[in-house]
Design a protein around this motif. Structure first.
Motif, short mmCIF file in Angstrom:
data_model
loop_
_atom_site.label_atom_id
_atom_site.label_comp_id
_atom_site.label_asym_id
_atom_site.label_seq_id
_atom_site.Cartn_x
_atom_site.Cartn_y
_atom_site.Cartn_z
N HIS A 15 0.81 -1.22 0.00
CA HIS A 15 0.00 0.00 0.00
C HIS A 15 0.84 1.27 0.00
N THR A 16 2.06 1.20 0.49
CA THR A 16 2.91 2.40 0.52
C THR A 16 3.47 2.75 -0.86
N SER A 17 3.23 1.90 -1.86
CA SER A 17 3.59 2.21 -3.25
C SER A 17 2.35 2.49 -4.08
N CYS A 18 1.23 2.77 -3.42
CA CYS A 18 -0.04 3.01 -4.10
C CYS A 18 0.10 4.04 -5.21
N GLU A 19 -0.46 3.71 -6.38
CA GLU A 19 -0.40 4.63 -7.52
C GLU A 19 -1.19 5.91 -7.26
N ASN A 20 -2.12 5.86 -6.31
CA ASN A 20 -2.95 7.02 -5.99
C ASN A 20 -2.71 7.49 -4.56
N GLY A 21 -1.54 7.19 -4.03
CA GLY A 21 -1.24 7.46 -2.63
C GLY A 21 -1.26 8.93 -2.27
N ASP A 22 -1.42 9.18 -0.99
CA ASP A 22 -1.50 10.55 -0.49
C ASP A 22 -0.95 10.54 0.94
N SER A 23 -0.77 11.73 1.51
CA SER A 23 -0.27 11.85 2.87
C SER A 23 -1.27 12.64 3.71
N TRP A 24 -1.01 12.69 5.01
CA TRP A 24 -1.90 13.41 5.92
C TRP A 24 -1.55 14.89 6.02
N GLY A 25 -0.47 15.32 5.37
CA GLY A 25 -0.06 16.71 5.46
C GLY A 25 -0.82 17.60 4.50
N GLY A 26 -0.34 18.82 4.32
CA GLY A 26 -0.94 19.75 3.39
C GLY A 26 -2.39 20.05 3.71
N ASP A 27 -3.23 20.08 2.66
CA ASP A 27 -4.63 20.41 2.84
C ASP A 27 -5.42 19.30 3.54
N ASN A 28 -4.80 18.12 3.74
CA ASN A 28 -5.51 17.04 4.44
C ASN A 28 -5.51 17.23 5.95
N GLY A 29 -4.78 18.23 6.43
CA GLY A 29 -4.92 18.64 7.82
C GLY A 29 -3.76 18.34 8.74
N GLY A 30 -2.98 17.29 8.45
CA GLY A 30 -1.90 16.91 9.36
C GLY A 30 -2.42 16.02 10.47
N GLY A 31 -1.71 14.93 10.73
CA GLY A 31 -2.18 13.95 11.69
C GLY A 31 -2.20 14.43 13.13
N GLN A 32 -1.45 15.49 13.45
CA GLN A 32 -1.44 16.02 14.81
C GLN A 32 -2.29 17.29 14.86
N GLY A 33 -3.54 17.11 14.52
CA GLY A 33 -4.50 18.22 14.53
C GLY A 33 -5.87 17.71 14.91
N GLU A 34 -6.85 18.60 14.88
CA GLU A 34 -8.18 18.24 15.34
C GLU A 34 -9.00 17.47 14.31
N TYR A 35 -8.71 17.68 13.01
CA TYR A 35 -9.45 17.00 11.95
C TYR A 35 -8.50 16.66 10.81
N VAL A 36 -8.81 15.57 10.11
CA VAL A 36 -8.08 15.23 8.89
C VAL A 36 -9.08 14.83 7.82
N ARG A 37 -8.65 15.00 6.58
CA ARG A 37 -9.40 14.44 5.46
C ARG A 37 -8.67 13.20 4.96
N SER A 38 -9.37 12.09 4.89
CA SER A 38 -8.82 10.90 4.27
C SER A 38 -9.31 10.84 2.84
N THR A 39 -8.43 11.11 1.89
CA THR A 39 -8.76 10.79 0.51
C THR A 39 -8.71 9.26 0.39
N HIS A 40 -9.46 8.70 -0.51
CA HIS A 40 -9.53 7.23 -0.66
C HIS A 40 -9.88 6.57 0.68
N ALA A 41 -10.97 7.02 1.26
CA ALA A 41 -11.35 6.53 2.59
C ALA A 41 -11.56 5.02 2.60
N ASP A 42 -12.18 4.46 1.57
CA ASP A 42 -12.45 3.03 1.56
C ASP A 42 -11.17 2.20 1.55
N GLY A 43 -10.13 2.71 0.93
CA GLY A 43 -8.88 1.96 0.86
C GLY A 43 -7.96 2.20 2.04
#
Length: 350
Positions: free
Chosen positions: A100-128
Motif C-alpha cells: 500500500h505504501t507504493s499506491c499509484e494514488n497514494g497521499d499523505s496526511w499533510g498539506g490540505d488534508n490537515g496533518g495527523g497532529q491536529g483536530e481533523y483530517v481528510r482521508s482521501t480514498h477513505a475506503d482503501g
C-alpha cells in the motif's frame, strides 16, 4: 481548527488552520481523538531532513468519522476508525499485492488534508485507507491505546519481522530500542521466535523489551555490541531486524547476521548515503536484505484481531500523553529521550 505545524528545526507550533472539507466523493472527514508523535518526526525536528516551514505535521490519526463522500461505503459518520500513516486507494496493482505504501494514488496526511497532529483530517480514498474499529471496542480507552500503534509502529515492527523471515523457533536480533524496535520484539514473539535479542542503549527501554518478550538484551555499543550478539548466538542470528535507520544500526545488522541469514530493515535510512553500507560483506556471506517503508494497511486486520482478543498489547510504548498544546513539549521529550512515544489527544481529555 487547530493543528501542530513545523516552523523550523526545534520549533513546533500549534496554530489555527483551515478545517479540511470533503472535496471528492471518495473522501472522509475524521475528528481526531488520538494520535501520536513518531520517531521519524524527529528527523525534520532536528533539521536532518527537509520540510517546509508552516506545514502541518503528524501521520498517525485515529478518531470518529464526521462526514463521508457519496462513494464511500466502508465507513459511515459515527464510526471509530484508525488510519495508517500512508493513504492508499486499495484498488491499484500495488495495493492488491499488499504494498500500500507504493499506491499509484497514494497521499499523505499533510498539506490540505490537515496533518495527523491536529483536530481533523481528510482521508482521501477513505475506503482503501480507513480501518473501522468494531463498535463494542469503539469507546474502550484501554483498547484504543492498544490499537493506536497500528497506525504505524506496530505494523512497522511486524514488517521488520516478516521481512527478516522470522518464524516459529527463530533466533532473532532486534536492533533499536525505540517504539518500532519494541514493537518488533512483540512481532517476533507473535510469530513464534524462540530467542529474541533486543539491542539498544537505554536500560528502561530494554526492560520494556524484556517485558514484551525479549529473551536477552544487549546494551553495549559499536564493536562490543557486535561481539556480544555473536557470542549470544554462537556466531550470529539468522534473522536480524533493523529498526533505527542510521547507518551505524544497519552496519551492526550486517556485521552480526549469520552467513545465509536475512535482514529486515524498516528504519528510515537517513545518513546511510553519507556513511555507506557494507554491501560487499552481504554479498560475500549471501545475506538477504528485505524490507522498506512498511505497508501497515496490509497488516491492520490481522494485528487488530490479536489486540482485540487481548493477546497483543503495544500500549506500554506510550510513556507520555499530552493535549494539542502539549505537542511541542512532546517533541522535546522524545528528542531528549525522556519519552519512548508520546500519545496526543487533540481535543483534550488527557
Amino acid at each position: 481548527m487547530r493543528a501542530a505545524v513545523f516552523n523550523g528545526p526545534g520549533e513546533i507550533g500549534v496554530e489555527e488552520r483551515p478545517r479540511p472539507e470533503i472535496e471528492a466523493p471518495t473522501d472522509a472527514i475524521v475528528r481526531v481523538t488520538h494520535t501520536a508523535i513518531c520517531g521519524s518526526d524527529l528527523w525534520f525536528y532536528r533539521g536532518d531532513s527537509d520540510r517546509d516551514p508552516g506545514s502541518p505535521v503528524g501521520h498517525e490519526p485515529m478518531g470518529i468519522v464526521e462526514e463521508v463522500g457519496d462513494d464511500v461505503t466502508s465507513v459511515a459518520p459515527g464510526d471509530r476508525v484508525l488510519a495508517p500513516f500512508a493513504i492508499s486507494c486499495g484498488e491499484c496493482e500495488f495495493c492488491r499485492k499488499g504494498l500500500h505504501t507504493s499506491c499509484e494514488n497514494g497521499d499523505s496526511w499533510g498539506g490540505d488534508n490537515g496533518g495527523g497532529q491536529g483536530e481533523y483530517v481528510r482521508s482521501t480514498h477513505a475506503d482503501g485507507t480507513l480501518v473501522r474499529v468494531p463498535d463494542r471496542h469503539a469507546d474502550d480507552e484501554d483498547t484504543l491505546r492498544s490499537l493506536l500503534p497500528l497506525t504505524d509502529v506496530l505494523g512497522t515492527g511486524h514488517h521488520a519481522a516478516v521481512s527478516a523471515g522470522v518464524e516459529e523457533g527463530s533466533t532473532v536480533a532486534v536492533i533499536g530500542d525505540g517504539a518500532v524496535g519494541l514493537c518488533g520484539v512483540l512481532a517476533a514473539r507473535r510469530l513464534g521466535a524462540e530467542r529474541i535479542i533486543a539491542v539498544g542503549h537505554h536500560e528502561d527501554r530494554l526492560e520494556l523489551a524484556a517485558e514484551f518478550g525479549a529473551t536477552e538484551t544487549v546494551s553495549e555499543r559499536g564493536e562490543e555490541a557486535v561481539e556480544r550478539i555473536r557470542e549470544l548466538t554462537y556466531g550470529g542470528p539468522n534473522h536480524v531486524m533493523e529498526c533505527v535507520g542510521a547507518a551505524s544500526a544497519m552496519n551492526t545488522a550486517i556485521d552480526v547476521v549469520r552467513p545465509g541469514g536475512q535482514i529486515g530493515y524498516v528504519g528510515v535510512p537517513y545518513g546511510v548515503d553519507d556513511e555507506g553500507l557494507d554491501v560487499f560483506g552481504m554479498f560475500g556471506d549471501n545475506v538477504t536484505l528485505a524490507g522498506g517503508v512498511a505497508p501497515v494497511r496490509a497488516y491492520a486486520e490481522e494485528l487488530m484481531a490479536d489486540v482485540l482478543q487481548g493477546t497483543l498489547d503495544p500500549s506500554p510504548i506510550f510513556t507520555e500523553t499530552v493535549d494539542l498544546d502539549g505537542v511541542p513539549e512532546g517533541y522535546r521529550m522524545m528528542d531528549e529521550r525522556e519519552a519512548i512515544k508520546v500519545l496526543v489527544k487533540p481535543h483534550g481529555d488527557v
